[in-house]
Design a protein around this motif. Structure first.
Motif, short mmCIF file in Angstrom:
data_model
loop_
_atom_site.label_atom_id
_atom_site.label_comp_id
_atom_site.label_asym_id
_atom_site.label_seq_id
_atom_site.Cartn_x
_atom_site.Cartn_y
_atom_site.Cartn_z
N VAL A 198 0.84 -1.20 0.00
CA VAL A 198 0.00 0.00 0.00
C VAL A 198 0.87 1.25 0.00
O VAL A 198 0.65 2.19 -0.78
CB VAL A 198 -0.94 -0.03 1.23
N VAL A 229 2.51 1.84 -3.44
CA VAL A 229 1.58 2.32 -4.47
C VAL A 229 1.18 3.76 -4.21
O VAL A 229 1.08 4.57 -5.13
CB VAL A 229 0.34 1.41 -4.54
N ILE A 271 -9.71 -3.38 -10.52
CA ILE A 271 -10.06 -4.74 -10.16
C ILE A 271 -9.83 -4.88 -8.68
O ILE A 271 -8.73 -4.67 -8.18
CB ILE A 271 -9.18 -5.74 -10.94
N PHE A 299 -9.02 -6.57 -5.77
CA PHE A 299 -8.43 -7.80 -5.24
C PHE A 299 -8.86 -8.05 -3.81
O PHE A 299 -8.81 -9.17 -3.30
CB PHE A 299 -6.90 -7.70 -5.33
N LEU A 336 -4.94 -2.66 -8.79
CA LEU A 336 -4.84 -4.08 -8.48
C LEU A 336 -3.81 -4.31 -7.37
O LEU A 336 -4.05 -5.03 -6.41
CB LEU A 336 -4.44 -4.85 -9.74
N LEU A 337 -2.65 -3.65 -7.49
CA LEU A 337 -1.58 -3.84 -6.50
C LEU A 337 -2.01 -3.32 -5.14
O LEU A 337 -1.77 -3.97 -4.12
CB LEU A 337 -0.30 -3.12 -6.96
N LEU A 338 -2.66 -2.16 -5.11
CA LEU A 338 -3.08 -1.61 -3.83
C LEU A 338 -4.11 -2.51 -3.16
O LEU A 338 -3.99 -2.83 -1.96
CB LEU A 338 -3.68 -0.22 -4.02
N PHE A 341 -4.55 -5.61 -3.65
CA PHE A 341 -3.87 -6.84 -3.26
C PHE A 341 -3.20 -6.66 -1.90
O PHE A 341 -3.31 -7.50 -1.01
CB PHE A 341 -2.84 -7.24 -4.32
N LEU A 362 -4.03 -4.52 0.41
CA LEU A 362 -5.08 -4.44 1.44
C LEU A 362 -5.58 -5.83 1.80
O LEU A 362 -5.83 -6.13 2.97
CB LEU A 362 -6.24 -3.57 0.94
#
Lengths: 341, 295
Positions: free
Chosen positions: A319, A322, B43, B45, B104-106, B108, B110
């Motif tokens: 987090v 990003v 998306i 996740f 998507l990465l964020l 994921f 979380l």
């Protein structure tokens, strides 16, 4: 047509090469001297993950494709190389009015051939998965790669040769080329280091070749690359196969080093971990994935006492990366110094 | 005993029923993903973790407040939806200008945090949750035994899915929503508060996951890891269906659940992988997905 050379661009390019050369020498010196201060096993683990992350970065950093299933190549190459080094004998199913087993009576192979076998397997798997995944763009690509990797995870759980929950244990390290005994940790470390450097330079060569320039063009603007006459699907597939094969080389080496191939390496958490390493180090930087891998592997080592909380810490890093620094560590440094790394 | 293709009807219909149950969860979850993707271009996740949170809300309110299943079915989507609203306000709204993959990465990250925290407090083995009293027992239909609770799950998820479809496709609110999906700037120019609509959409999509979680609690145990694997299957469902169509998401979800159930009867070894295989075949034949538009 004569090529017009832009003096500014040439200057920038020379500076870029110079900063990269300095960074490479620094990395080389650190890695050669590292066994004097750190445990070789820890370093070898970090190197395997560094190669894995570099392979992954080739796709996301230079083609802009987020594969969320790279554990598939890493883990399956590990299984194949462990199997080749320990047992050797291959039994392949084939169809001929019912299923039959085709047996190739191989002896247990030496480690370099086992790693090669794992790498080739990963390349073939990458060819199949890549050909499917590039049929969709963007976010779907990530979901498809993840789903295919999950499918192969279930296959690894059920297939008899992977040993299910136990994995393939007690894989012999053997003798490199039948000569060099790899049971010595330091010897093995330098062998892994040579392999890592070779792959690292190969990746560097790929991204700075004309082929690599086309990949970057696809990342920046795919429709434009298509309109210029490039068959972008072929380039994407080629990049995918290269990335899968290099990830496979990393996984195959890890299996030999740790003498173990297990479900952990094919599980999606492994795919997530390699994304995290690359993100922390810096997407689309040459050295970022290497540093990222060392950071995450050390973190897991030193924070092992926190047990389950490591997952939470990883999530927090995700987090934070990003939201706060998308360039990653190396990306931020390169940006601050105005150089290419 | 009746048998079909050499398989006793009890077993066949039993598996089909389980398939339909899984299908209702797939439908609810992929519906939520599609709604969120439509508005936020992200998306989600975290969806699997939010499904798990729904089940945990049901477990916790029963354990500590003595509130039963029916109350949980009402408050779980609201509570989890509220956490979704907070997530959207705190994190996701910062990502709309960026590449999709950061979303998507964020999410994921979380998901890792949420699942990790729950696992630290509740372990990875499941906690039991009783079927509500009203729905215990079942009906003997002659060819099979139908537990009341399972019939309820199928019925209620159909109601929720079709209700969502109705709201989005047939009401004024849904028209705003669809318009904002197509062109948010223009819709804002008409004086509609699009950022708030985006926040509420995320909360709503997440609420759908929580409803699925509450309904899953009595069938599977309540476990911090229950959302981990299902989310990947739902991704495959979404790839197969394509996220362009609400009805497409619902139909694909139920259909794939059924197919998975059938596979369990005829070729159990492949039951874990059949949805992924179907995904591969669909990609070969119709790359845009069954209900998708070419992108």
């Amino acid at each position: 047509m004569e090529r017009v050379v832009d003096p500014l661009e040439t200057a920038a390019r020379t500076r870029g090469v110079r900063s990269e050369a300095i960074a490479f020498v620094a990395m080389l010196v650190l890695l050669v001297l590292a066994p004097t201060v750190a445990y070789p096993v820890f370093l070898m683990k970090a190197l395997c993950f560094a190669l894995f992350a570099c392979a992954f970065n080739l796709l996301i950093g230079y083609v802009g494709l987020l594969s969320f299933g790279h554990a598939l190549y890493f883990g399956w190459a590990g299984y194949v190389s462990a199997h080749l080094a320990k047992i050797g004998k291959l039994t392949l199913p084939y169809w001929g009015g019912g299923w039959h087993w085709f047996v190739i009576p191989l002896p247990p192979l030496s480690p370099e051939l086992a790693v090669l076998g794992g790498t080739v397997t990963a390349a073939v798997l990458g060819l199949i998965a890549g050909a499917l995944a590039i049929r969709r763009q963007g976010i779907y690509f990530a979901m498809i790669t993840l789903a295919l990797a999950q499918m192969m995870f279930f296959f690894a759980v059920q297939a008899p040769f992977t040993g299910g929950e136990d994995g393939i244990q007690a894989v012999p390290r053997g003798h490199l080329f039948g000569l060099i005994d790899l049971s010595n940790q330091t010897t093995l470390y330098y062998v892994v280091l040579v392999l890592f450097l070779a792959c690292f330079l190969l990746i560097y060569r790929i991204i700075h070749s004309p082929f690599g320039e086309v990949l970057k063009a696809i990342r920046e603007n795919e429709p434009r690359a298509i309109s210029l006459g490039y068959k972008t699907d072929r380039y994407k597939l080629m990049a995918f196969v290269l990335s899968a094969a290099l990830a496979g080389a990393a996984g195959a080496t890890k299996a030999i080093v740790f003498q173990l191939a297990s479900l952990t390496d094919v599980h999606w958490t492994m795919s997530g971990e390699v994304v995290l390493m690359t993100l922390v180090g810096g997407l689309g930087t040459v050295f970022g994935p290497v540093l990222g891998a060392f950071v995450i592997v050390s973190m897991e080592n030193y924070l092992a006492e926190f047990g389950q909380w490591i997952t939470v810490i990883q999530g927090v890093i995700f987090v934070a990366c990003v939201l706060l620094f998308r360039r990653g560590i190396i990306g931020e440094i390169a940006n601050a110094l105005r150089v290419r790394l | 005993m009746i048998s079909i293709f050499g398989i006793p009807s009890q077993a066949l219909f039993g598996q089909l029923l389980i398939g339909l149950i899984n299908g209702s969860f797939y439908a609810l979850l992929s519906l939520g993903l599609a709604v969120i993707f439509g508005m936020l271009n992200i998306i989600n996740f975290t969806h699997g973790a939010q499904y798990m949170m729904g089940a945990f809300v049901a477990y916790l309110v029963l354990q500590y407040l003595g509130l039963n299943y029916w109350v949980a079915l009402l408050i779980a989507p609201i509570l989890v939806g509220l956490t979704g609203v907070i997530i959207e306000r705190l994190f996701l709204k910062r990502l709309y200008q960026l590449d999709h993959l950061y979303g998507l990465l964020l999410t994921f990250g979380l998901a890792l945090i949420i699942q990790g925290v729950f696992r630290n407090y509740y372990g990875s083995s499941g906690l039991p949750y009783q079927v509500p009293e009203l729905l215990r027992g079942g009906q003997n239909l002659g060819f099979m035994f139908l537990p009341n609770y399972r019939a309820w799950v199928i019925f209620f998820s159909l109601v929720v899915c079709l209700g969502t479809w109705f709201v989005i496709e047939r009401t004024r609110l849904g028209a705003y929503l669809r318009a904002a999906t197509e062109n948010p700037t223009l819709v804002r120019a008409f004086g509609i508060n699009v950022p708030r609509m985006i926040t509420l959409t995320y909360g709503f999509g997440v609420g759908l996951a929580a409803i699925a979680g509450v309904m899953a609690a009595p069938i599977y145990n309540v476990s911090p890891l229950m959302g981990e694997d299902i989310i990947i299957v739902v991704f495959a469902v979404v790839v197969i269906g394509g996220m362009g169509s609400i009805m497409g998401a619902i139909v694909t979800g139920f259909a794939l659940g059924l197919i998975e159930g059938l596979t369990k009867v005829f070729f159990p070894e492949a039951s874990n992988t059949v949805i992924f295989v179907i995904m591969a075949i669909v990609l070969l034949i119709r790359p845009a997905g069954l209900f998708g538009r070419a992108t």
